[in-house]
Design an enzyme around this catalytic site. Structure first.
Site, PDB file in Angstrom:
ATOM      1  N   GLY A 235      -5.240  -5.759  -1.584  1.00 26.61           N
ATOM      2  CA  GLY A 235      -5.012  -5.834  -3.022  1.00 26.61           C
ATOM      3  C   GLY A 235      -4.228  -7.073  -3.377  1.00 26.61           C
ATOM      4  O   GLY A 235      -3.047  -7.208  -3.018  1.00 26.61           O
TER       5      GLY A 235
ATOM      6  N   THR B 264      -0.864  -8.610  -8.949  1.00 27.23           N
ATOM      7  CA  THR B 264       0.477  -9.130  -9.217  1.00 27.23           C
ATOM      8  C   THR B 264       1.392  -8.998  -8.008  1.00 27.23           C
ATOM      9  O   THR B 264       2.070  -9.956  -7.612  1.00 27.23           O
ATOM     10  CB  THR B 264       1.092  -8.387 -10.422  1.00 27.23           C
ATOM     11  OG1 THR B 264       0.239  -8.554 -11.558  1.00 27.23           O
ATOM     12  CG2 THR B 264       2.469  -8.931 -10.752  1.00 27.23           C
TER      13      THR B 264
ATOM     14  N   SER C 234      -0.182 -10.779  -4.515  1.00 25.73           N
ATOM     15  CA  SER C 234      -0.015 -12.241  -4.530  1.00 25.73           C
ATOM     16  C   SER C 234       1.464 -12.613  -4.443  1.00 25.73           C
ATOM     17  O   SER C 234       1.823 -13.638  -3.864  1.00 25.73           O
ATOM     18  CB  SER C 234      -0.645 -12.840  -5.791  1.00 25.73           C
ATOM     19  OG  SER C 234      -0.052 -12.296  -6.962  1.00 25.73           O
TER      20      SER C 234
ATOM     21  N   GLY D 240      11.256  -0.754  -7.290  1.00 24.29           N
ATOM     22  CA  GLY D 240      10.855  -2.158  -7.282  1.00 24.29           C
ATOM     23  C   GLY D 240      11.708  -2.930  -6.294  1.00 24.29           C
ATOM     24  O   GLY D 240      11.680  -2.677  -5.092  1.00 24.29           O
TER      25      GLY D 240
ATOM     26  N   GLY E 272       3.679  -8.320 -22.051  1.00 28.00           N
ATOM     27  CA  GLY E 272       3.247  -7.937 -20.711  1.00 28.00           C
ATOM     28  C   GLY E 272       4.133  -6.897 -20.042  1.00 28.00           C
ATOM     29  O   GLY E 272       3.951  -6.573 -18.871  1.00 28.00           O
TER      30      GLY E 272
ATOM     31  N   ASP F 251       5.338   7.967 -14.811  1.00 25.33           N
ATOM     32  CA  ASP F 251       5.786   7.041 -13.775  1.00 25.33           C
ATOM     33  C   ASP F 251       7.161   7.456 -13.250  1.00 25.33           C
ATOM     34  O   ASP F 251       7.375   7.554 -12.038  1.00 25.33           O
ATOM     35  CB  ASP F 251       5.834   5.626 -14.354  1.00 25.33           C
ATOM     36  CG  ASP F 251       6.350   4.595 -13.369  1.00 25.33           C
ATOM     37  OD1 ASP F 251       5.586   4.214 -12.468  1.00 25.33           O
ATOM     38  OD2 ASP F 251       7.515   4.178 -13.492  1.00 25.33           O
TER      39      ASP F 251
ATOM     40  N   LYS G 230       8.423   9.015  -9.414  1.00 21.84           N
ATOM     41  CA  LYS G 230       9.516   8.386  -8.666  1.00 21.84           C
ATOM     42  C   LYS G 230      10.615   9.386  -8.323  1.00 21.84           C
ATOM     43  O   LYS G 230      11.122   9.387  -7.196  1.00 21.84           O
ATOM     44  CB  LYS G 230      10.068   7.207  -9.471  1.00 21.84           C
ATOM     45  CG  LYS G 230       9.086   6.042  -9.540  1.00 21.84           C
ATOM     46  CD  LYS G 230       9.560   4.933 -10.463  1.00 21.84           C
ATOM     47  CE  LYS G 230       8.585   3.764 -10.469  1.00 21.84           C
ATOM     48  NZ  LYS G 230       8.986   2.703 -11.417  1.00 21.84           N
TER      49      LYS G 230
END
Length: 398
Positions: free
Chosen positions: A7, A10, A13, A128, A181, A195, A199
């Site tokens: 994958g 975002t 990469s 994150g 964004g 979400d 978590k």
């Protein structure tokens, strides 16, 4: 040490960029280089620095014995689960940033990893760039974790912060967040709390050692929060935050995701914008808080690469996390106790008939009254609120 990424969006990469940018320091700390051999993606990326690495068949990665570490940054449960399962069965350790996969299939994938002598890790799946998973599974293994309270969704925290600071309405700030964004075109997973729910389910599974089904956690998002709610909050000296909670109750945990009124003396009050924070209370440590960027390409990729180094250091041994497949039965959410802030069109006399002594929060608005209840159970509040009627909104006090 050969690695692959599945994958190349975002996060994927971003992982490649971290490996390139910090190549020398990673090599120095690990004692060998982490070399990216494959990138799995159906798209083409002409001109990419890793153009020669791209493949479209995941089996090519699974069948290459040189590859020992695989990164999954595809998102969603399928086909990610099928691909990760095959990598583990092929004797490759896997790290993922995919909270949907971990929340739904985490225990199963750890069992598969255990059976095949490899590791499955997921530091980036919850906070994150905040190192919360290894904090719980390594640094705090000597503590009983009594409570976790997390602001763990940057989209909703950004929206609530801006509603508070600028008096914006929900729809106005959602459109702005999408333009910047910060919010997806379909923002449901974020704004309705799904979400955050996944978590806190992952974190509760880790601290309990059993599997928590996120479907069992009562979840409210922020789509019903208005600028008027923030006016009341300001009047009461509070902020409003979307908090995912898990509190130890006997042999289990009591969980909830919802907007909460938070006071300045409480740690989470000061977490603003797209930042995330996880407050952890241990029976020995007391309260500590872990704060940072909970999303974004490079912060999340940093956590993934940290996992890659961890896996590279442990290629010949398994690291036990202690999360079993057995399901944890959560405590009854109707027994949770809170003070409630209520906006209603009911008469003051009826409010006092149903709720007794209350604290009024006055904004002198036509056709509505705001008040705060005494502490009571969810079940008792629901019964009294139903009898009162005219409820406009309800927010719990943290």
């Amino acid at each position: 040490m050969k690695a692959a990424i599945m994958g190349y969006g975002t996060i994927g990469s971003g992982v490649a960029k971290v490996l390139d940018t910090n190549r020398d320091i990673i090599k120095a700390r690990l004692g060998e280089e982490l070399e990216l051999k494959y990138i799995l993606d159906l798209r083409d990326f002409p001109g990419d620095p890793h153009e020669d690495c791209f493949v479209k068949d995941y089996k090519k990665i699974a069948q290459d014995e040189e590859v020992q570490i695989v990164v999954e940054t595809m998102g969603g449960v399928e086909p990610a689960f099928t691909f990760v399962k095959e990598m583990l069965e092929a004797g490759k350790s896997v790290t993922t940033s995919n909270k949907a996969l971990v929340a739904d299939k985490g225990a199963e994938l750890m069992e598969i990893a255990d059976k095949h002598g490899v590791n499955f890790v997921f530091e980036a799946a919850v906070g994150g760039g905040i190192p919360i998973i290894r904090t719980l599974t390594a640094c705090l293994t000597g503590d009983v974790i009594e409570e976790i309270d997390a602001i763990c969704n940057g989209t909703t925290n950004y929206m609530l912060t801006n509603m508070e600071q600028f008096g914006s309405d929900y729809n106005e700030i959602l459109a702005e967040a999408q333009a910047l964004g910060y919010a997806e075109k379909d923002p449901t997973a974020d704004v309705e709390g799904h979400d955050s729910c996944r978590k806190i389910a992952i974190l509760t599974s880790l601290i309990s050692g059993k599997t928590v089904d996120f479907n069992d956690i009562p979840t409210e998002g922020i789509s019903k929060i208005s600028s008027t709610d923030f006016k009341y909050a300001k009047e009461m000296g509070c902020s409003i935050k979307l908090v995912a909670r898990s509190v130890k109750e006997g042999d289990t945990y009591s969980c909830r995701v919802a907007p909460f009124m938070i006071k300045p003396e409480q740690m989470l009050y000061h977490v603003a914008g797209v930042m995330n924070a996880v407050s952890v209370k241990g029976n020995m440590l007391g309260e500590s808080m872990y704060y940072g960027a909970g999303a974004g390409a490079l912060p999340t990729a940093s956590a993934v690469v940290g996992d890659m180094v961890f896996l590279a250091r442990n290629t010949n041994r398994q690291v036990k996390i202690g999360w079993e497949a057995e399901k944890l039965t959560l405590a009854n959410p109707l027994e949770q106790r809170y003070r409630f802030f209520v906006r209603t069109s009911a008469l003051q006399s009826n409010i006092e008939n149903e709720f007794g002594n209350v604290e009024y929060a006055s904004l002198d608005l036509d056709n509505e009254t705001g008040f705060v209840t005494a502490e009571m159970s969810e079940a008792e509040f629901e019964e009294r609120a139903a009898a009162l009627g005219g409820i406009i909104s309800v927010i719990r006090f943290y």
